[in-house]
Every structure is written in structure tokens, then in C-alpha cells.
Design a protein around this motif. Structure first.
Motif, PDB file in Angstrom:
ATOM      1  N   ASP A  80       0.868  -1.060  -0.170  1.00  0.00           N
ATOM      2  CA  ASP A  80       0.099  -0.038   0.130  1.00  0.00           C
ATOM      3  C   ASP A  80       1.037   1.218  -0.036  1.00  0.00           C
ATOM      4  OD1 ASP A  80      -2.327  -1.430  -0.073  1.00  0.00           O
ATOM      5  OD2 ASP A  80      -2.686  -1.317   2.258  1.00  0.00           O
ATOM      6  N   GLN A  83       2.093   1.808  -3.521  1.00  0.00           N
ATOM      7  CA  GLN A  83       1.198   2.302  -4.258  1.00  0.00           C
ATOM      8  C   GLN A  83       0.673   3.709  -4.008  1.00  0.00           C
ATOM      9  OE1 GLN A  83      -0.420   0.514  -6.716  1.00  0.00           O
ATOM     10  NE2 GLN A  83      -1.452   2.533  -7.375  1.00  0.00           N
ATOM     11  N   ASP A  87       1.159   6.748  -6.783  1.00  0.00           N
ATOM     12  CA  ASP A  87       0.143   7.396  -7.053  1.00  0.00           C
ATOM     13  C   ASP A  87       0.515   9.029  -6.917  1.00  0.00           C
ATOM     14  OD1 ASP A  87      -1.785   5.692  -7.359  1.00  0.00           O
ATOM     15  OD2 ASP A  87      -2.663   5.682  -5.217  1.00  0.00           O
TER      16      ASP A  87
END
Length: 135
Positions: A80, A83, A87
Motif C-alpha cells: 500500500d 502504491q 500515486d
């Protein structure tokens, strides 16, 4: 009753007031977009920092407990955080796409195709010659 009569009666009885149109210029939209993107960047950076701290704590917990579920949770937390970092980079591309105008290299026609009869083509070329002579 006709449709217009119904609409007129509704307007008369409901006191419909037309809302004035508000125009937003491009500079204001770009400014708002810049503010929103800056806010998003700051929040993403905060979340990435907090997730790094949480990963360090989870790493210590997983090492001490040696429980498979703890390592699974740690793995998901790392994924996460990765990620979120991706992003953050994608946010820059989105910003560029929104705020910068697309530059065109002009109109380049590589393969012009005339669709029509030969008589129409001759008429077109004849008119084009006449325009060139008068200019």
C-alpha cells in the motif's frame, strides 16, 4: 391546453426567476486545480510518512511474534505504501495534463484524398487557379 400555455401558466404561478450565468475564466480553473493538487500532494506525503512509521512498528511486531499473519499484514502495508508513492508520481502527470495546454505542431496533411468525380475535381482545380490569378 397547448404545451406553451402550460409552460406559461407554470412560469406565472411559480415565480420562476432565471439564475444569472456565472462565467469562470481559465485562470481561475487552473488556480483552483493547482490548489487542489497541492493539497492532495501534501496529504499523500503525510500518509506516506505515517505508513513508513507504521511499517517500522509492524516490522518489529512481526519479528518479535514470528506469526505468519503479522508478516502478511506487513507485506500488505508495504504494498500500500508503494502504491501511494506511485500515486504521488501520477498526480504530477495529471497536473500537467490539466493545467498545460496541449501544443499542436500545426496542421500537417500527409495524404490528401479527393472524393468525387473527375468533373468535380476539374471544376475545383479551375476555381482554385482563378483565385490564385486574382490574388
Amino acid at each position: 391546453m397547448a404545451k406553451n400555455e402550460i409552460l406559461n401558466a407554470l412560469e406565472k404561478n411559480l415565480d420562476i426567476i432565471e439564475k444569472p450565468k456565472t462565467e469562470v475564466n481559465k485562470g481561475q480553473i487552473i488556480n483552483d486545480t493547482e490548489n487542489d493538487i497541492e493539497y492532495s500532494r501534501e496529504k499523500m506525503k503525510e500518509l506516506i510518512g505515517q505508513s513508513s512509521e507504521a511499517i517500522n512498528q509492524m516490522m518489529a511486531l512481526a519479528s518479535e511474534s514470528e506469526h505468519p499473519r503479522a508478516f502478511e499484514v506487513l507485506s500488505n502495508m508495504i504494498k500500500d505504501a508503494s502504491q501511494m508513492s506511485q500515486d504521488l508520481v501520477k498526480l504530477q502527470k495529471v497536473r500537467k495534463d490539466i493545467t498545460q495546454e496541449k501544443e499542436s505542431s500545426g496542421n500537417t496533411t500527409n495524404n490528401a484524398l479527393f472524393v468525387g468525380s473527375t468533373a468535380e475535381l476539374q471544376k475545383f482545380l479551375k476555381n482554385k487557379d482563378i483565385k490564385n490569378v486574382t490574388e
